[in-house]
Design an enzyme around this catalytic site. Sequence first.
Site, PDB file in Angstrom:
ATOM      1  N   LYS A 278       0.838  -1.203   0.000  1.00 15.78           N
ATOM      2  CA  LYS A 278       0.000   0.000   0.000  1.00 15.78           C
ATOM      3  C   LYS A 278       0.874   1.254   0.000  1.00 15.78           C
ATOM      4  CE  LYS A 278      -3.988   1.538   2.746  1.00 15.78           C
ATOM      5  NZ  LYS A 278      -4.985   1.030   3.724  1.00 15.78           N
ATOM      6  N   GLU A 284       9.765  -5.690   4.609  1.00 11.36           N
ATOM      7  CA  GLU A 284       9.983  -7.032   4.064  1.00 11.36           C
ATOM      8  C   GLU A 284       9.718  -7.045   2.559  1.00 11.36           C
ATOM      9  OE1 GLU A 284       8.086  -6.291   6.618  1.00 11.36           O
ATOM     10  OE2 GLU A 284       8.401  -7.670   8.303  1.00 11.36           O
ATOM     11  N   GLY A 338      -5.367  -3.366   4.766  1.00  8.02           N
ATOM     12  CA  GLY A 338      -4.571  -4.460   4.203  1.00  8.02           C
ATOM     13  C   GLY A 338      -5.282  -5.800   4.262  1.00  8.02           C
ATOM     14  N   ARG A 339      -5.760  -6.152   5.437  1.00 10.09           N
ATOM     15  CA  ARG A 339      -6.365  -7.479   5.598  1.00 10.09           C
ATOM     16  C   ARG A 339      -7.725  -7.574   4.932  1.00 10.09           C
ATOM     17  NH1 ARG A 339      -5.783  -4.686  10.164  1.00 10.09           N
ATOM     18  NH2 ARG A 339      -7.536  -4.162  11.502  1.00 10.09           N
ATOM     19  N   GLU A 425      -6.176  -9.668  13.830  1.00 11.41           N
ATOM     20  CA  GLU A 425      -5.639  -8.315  13.654  1.00 11.41           C
ATOM     21  C   GLU A 425      -6.736  -7.262  13.809  1.00 11.41           C
ATOM     22  OE1 GLU A 425      -3.590  -7.226   9.865  1.00 11.41           O
ATOM     23  OE2 GLU A 425      -1.909  -6.714  11.163  1.00 11.41           O
ATOM     24  N   HIS A 456      -6.810 -36.058  12.687  1.00 15.43           N
ATOM     25  CA  HIS A 456      -5.679 -36.897  13.081  1.00 15.43           C
ATOM     26  C   HIS A 456      -4.587 -36.066  13.740  1.00 15.43           C
ATOM     27  CE1 HIS A 456      -6.934 -40.682  11.057  1.00 15.43           C
ATOM     28  NE2 HIS A 456      -7.705 -39.825  10.414  1.00 15.43           N
ATOM     29  N   LYS A 581       8.112  -3.049  14.728  1.00 17.85           N
ATOM     30  CA  LYS A 581       8.802  -2.462  13.569  1.00 17.85           C
ATOM     31  C   LYS A 581       9.882  -1.482  14.017  1.00 17.85           C
ATOM     32  CE  LYS A 581       4.727  -2.432  10.525  1.00 17.85           C
ATOM     33  NZ  LYS A 581       3.837  -1.547   9.753  1.00 17.85           N
TER      34      LYS A 581
END
Lengths: 648, 648
Positions: A278, A284, A338-339, A425, A456, A581
């Site tokens: 954005k 990263e 973002g999410r 978040e 399992h 950050k």
Amino acid sequence: MQQAAAIGTSSLQGQQLHRRTPAAARRPGRAPVAPPVHAAQAQLGLTDKTHDGIVTSGNAYRPAGTVKRLPIAYSPEWNALREHTKEIESLHLRDLLQDEERTDSLVREHNSLYVDFSRQNVTQTTLQLLLNLAERAKLRTKMNAMFAGEHINNTEDRAVLHTALRMPRDEQVFVDGKDVVPDVWEVLDKIRDFTERVRNGEWVGATGKPLTDVVAIGIGGSYLGPLFVHTAMQFDEQCKNLSQGRKLRFLANVDPVDVAKALNGLNPETTLVIVISKTFTTTETMLNARTVRTWLTAELGQEAVAKHMVAVSTNLKLVEEFGIDPNNAFGFWDWVGGRYSVTSAVGILPLALQYGFEKMEEFLRGAHDIDCHFRDTPFQDNIPVLMGLISIWNSTFLGRSSVAVLPYCQALSKFPSHIQQVAMESVGKQVSIDGEPLPFKAGEIYFGEPGTNGQHSFYQLIHQGRVVPCEFIGVVKSQQSVYLKGELVSNHDELMCNFFAQADALAIGKDSATLRSEGVPEYLIPHKTFSGNRPSTSLLLPSLTPFRVGQLLALYENRVATQGFIWNVNSFDQWGVELGKVLASRVRTMMHTARTRSRRITITDGFNPSTRKMINRYLDGKNQMLYPEPRDVFPCDLIHSEGCDTKW
Amino acid sequence: MQQAAAIGTSSLQGQQLHRRTPAAARRPGRAPVAPPVHAAQAQLGLTDKTHDGIVTSGNAYRPAGTVKRLPIAYSPEWNALREHTKEIESLHLRDLLQDEERTDSLVREHNSLYVDFSRQNVTQTTLQLLLNLAERAKLRTKMNAMFAGEHINNTEDRAVLHTALRMPRDEQVFVDGKDVVPDVWEVLDKIRDFTERVRNGEWVGATGKPLTDVVAIGIGGSYLGPLFVHTAMQFDEQCKNLSQGRKLRFLANVDPVDVAKALNGLNPETTLVIVISKTFTTTETMLNARTVRTWLTAELGQEAVAKHMVAVSTNLKLVEEFGIDPNNAFGFWDWVGGRYSVTSAVGILPLALQYGFEKMEEFLRGAHDIDCHFRDTPFQDNIPVLMGLISIWNSTFLGRSSVAVLPYCQALSKFPSHIQQVAMESVGKQVSIDGEPLPFKAGEIYFGEPGTNGQHSFYQLIHQGRVVPCEFIGVVKSQQSVYLKGELVSNHDELMCNFFAQADALAIGKDSATLRSEGVPEYLIPHKTFSGNRPSTSLLLPSLTPFRVGQLLALYENRVATQGFIWNVNSFDQWGVELGKVLASRVRTMMHTARTRSRRITITDGFNPSTRKMINRYLDGKNQMLYPEPRDVFPCDLIHSEGCDTKW
């Protein structure tokens, strides 16, 4: 307080006039839309009847720091639910499930989506009390404010309009007086055009070859959502055909192992790279973008960037500085978190490259279908609202701190990770939207694996350990059909037998009397006893087409929004990620300093003794390796040039 | 009671005589081994000093159903910890972390594995109280019983000896009087021989081609562990070279989408299939095995099975009935639990095919290294014991119900899923090993994603929402090196900056005074405040070689065992998964009956109204599809025969 309320309300209704009337007039068959006169909205679930607080909308929040509203946790509706827990704790699902009328009253259907809440620890009274709470929390008002483009993300002073990303061209929604739907479609049209040219070989790479492979670089919201949708569509028959000969990879982690994985076996000549950020400053993503740019240019030269790299960002300036042609930047807006960005260019661009734009339009229509359902359906029939309310009931009132999302569908294997992000978040907060400490815990721990795999693995605990509300997701028509002659059922039937069985095993359990009657030896009985009464929701989709994937996404997005509105937190900011950050940046600087000055971290660098020891151990370890500073270093199989022979 | 204790103790010491003395004599440098005389074992952490209960070992359990021991939760040591929580709750990690002496006292090292517990909410007193609890719980006795091959899995009357799977040839361990180490090595030698022949092209498929691709069919313990190790080794430089030209896929879910994914692009002529099921009756695995067998034989004929399919199982009879040559079955034993079977043929066979047997030996040595550390190190320096104790402290005493496993290492991306299984299936129990209801909650919810991915997903909640104890795992030397000219740090450094920073952000937090001094506007301060004091453990590995992967695996296996021993649950059975299987089988039968008789499920079929409605909805949906009963149906691109044209 009264004044604030009045301002909030009138501004809200002003927005509604802009948006809702024309849309409702155009589309027959939509659920009735409330007219802008408040008195006429007094139908339960279409508006809020309680008016004792300020309306939580727009910039009105900031002064509200001094004008406090009584927290929802002190309301009579909240207390009624607390009282009600005793009644519910005296009931067992084993008995409740025998009641056919109760079952009928707890099943909801929308557009072939079937949701069964009958295995929740609820009665009709519980539902009514939860609906009362929704009203007290002004859920309808808050939802309307969201759909109307008000700045409900108050800490960032932004609207929240991911729902606008999937609106048809002919709808309108205004943010700060401007209709954003044309902007949305401008980007979508640009995506259609670009992806068609790439897919049909018109757009070629630096050496004239078609770009068959895509690496999408992004993290968090720019990664988990698109990955979930990609995984969900991959084995849909039509999508599979449409993606023949193409590859879509994601690169999220700054770990160079992830770089190696993403680029492994790819040829720069046929690879298109999408950088998704954005702000175009995500550490990263930008380091990975520079890394992959080096990989491209080492082989194809600097000028290849324009042909091989595009961006999804709101920051055109930085896009251009990076070397990407701003014409190849696909925008979105500050009102898309973002999410919540899967339905923006973040998801649509890479996915349309892989599957074609038409499939992504189907996906958008699915999400829009649920948005309309969420916006227009009275609460008692509103699936995302009911899911959100029941989640609050389980976590806040019954004290269950986690949720297991269990898709009986391998194609949804990445869905739990995406929802883990969306939910944790959004509502994993400690203060209300007004900055008041919450007198309860908001947010649950989400986890999950596809059934039957989870069975399992961790199901032991959910059957006999802590109570974990489960959400089972099943599909009637599998994307792939496998049937073997001589088998009792098809492979997909076998899968779905487990979908039906597990929900009952959790709810009904098995008591010692039954075990005894089966001749189980006495010493084993406590170990083989299932207390039952463990809640779950069953969600049955007719199929897993892109449309259905869109529905599923919007269902959970809107359910989380519901929870945030009721807990009264801001579901759209994420200040909790900032401190890490800042500290990482400090470590980076110190690490660089220590290296270039050939020294260790000392007490004067300001780290605590533990961190100092650990960083020094790390630096000492790195110092023992060959660390060639002056040139780029890559694993050799990532770079196709002759000169690549440097390894640690 | 006295008698039971005496029997248990003497039988235990008899086993020790067999095993421990020769091993200790052979290997210098190992921690001192306790002689078999009880009085001489009274060193803290090498034996238990309290003797007020029966020894929990072997078949002595069953009669113990009537001879009850006072639950651990009523012991003075337990109470002391409960009391101690008040003291701990008054301390903040921000302050504790300034104490250099405390840091030093909370760091442990073993064979270059570095573990820092200083960010746990503990003091030296806490550790001492936890060690006292371990003694009260007879941890040492139980560990010894496990290593000595006693039947500590009492509900299944089995020994628990996954530790024997990684013992050197020259060690001994007796189960029911028989040394099992030679059996272990017989299978390992057979794996070495077979995998070498496949890898060097000596063993070929039905059409004479080398078998370059492997599909490992298994679920739960036969899937998650091998998948984790495969992912961890994939980008190790040597492993990458050793696996050049080879593929390893896993097929777990009975969903046909997973079949399609696993077989996608593979050629039956060059594919070897491993069917992994202890009993050879696991429903999902066996249906998948039959499905893949059909895929193979449709192309290559029935006789191809012997060349293209092998088994990992303890049930040779069923292996043969399936059509696999029993000579190509690789055994393991009832004393290996599914979730603890990675180091048996379950993991070693597929992984040795991919990476060569030598690499798997390294991996086994790593696991054995930690087993020895766990077995021989006094508790105060015993890393898995301390991890287990601190987990109990966090969950049982401080009320934290979940654990986040956060590897700062993409190669460990599947580690959280595996540990989720190991932990939740082992200790997610409601009754003690003696069948008494637990007066506390055992087992935590495990979840996790690799950092930095998780940071952009659910970290919001762990910084500002519920308290989630975190386990950060970092690596000094990355498997892949990427360094770009002009960057402050390398890509892997960047990753590790976050590893260091996040632990401090959680522990230290950021208060309102600091925010105010930075000029943050008042209305934002509550949103940007970090309470800190959130616990984590940091684990630093020197590298991620197969040896280190083995260490990591055994570290967590033994840590979970520790928790089970202290909570006094049976960590090695899993009765909680049985009910779902029974109910699924009932649904399967009814579904088949309804189909063949063309009827719907009715009230007389015995399902509750909710299940009846849902199954009928499902069956109705399926009925609308073309469902060709008389022949095998496959997605066309899975089957290479001409006649494949049937699709739904």
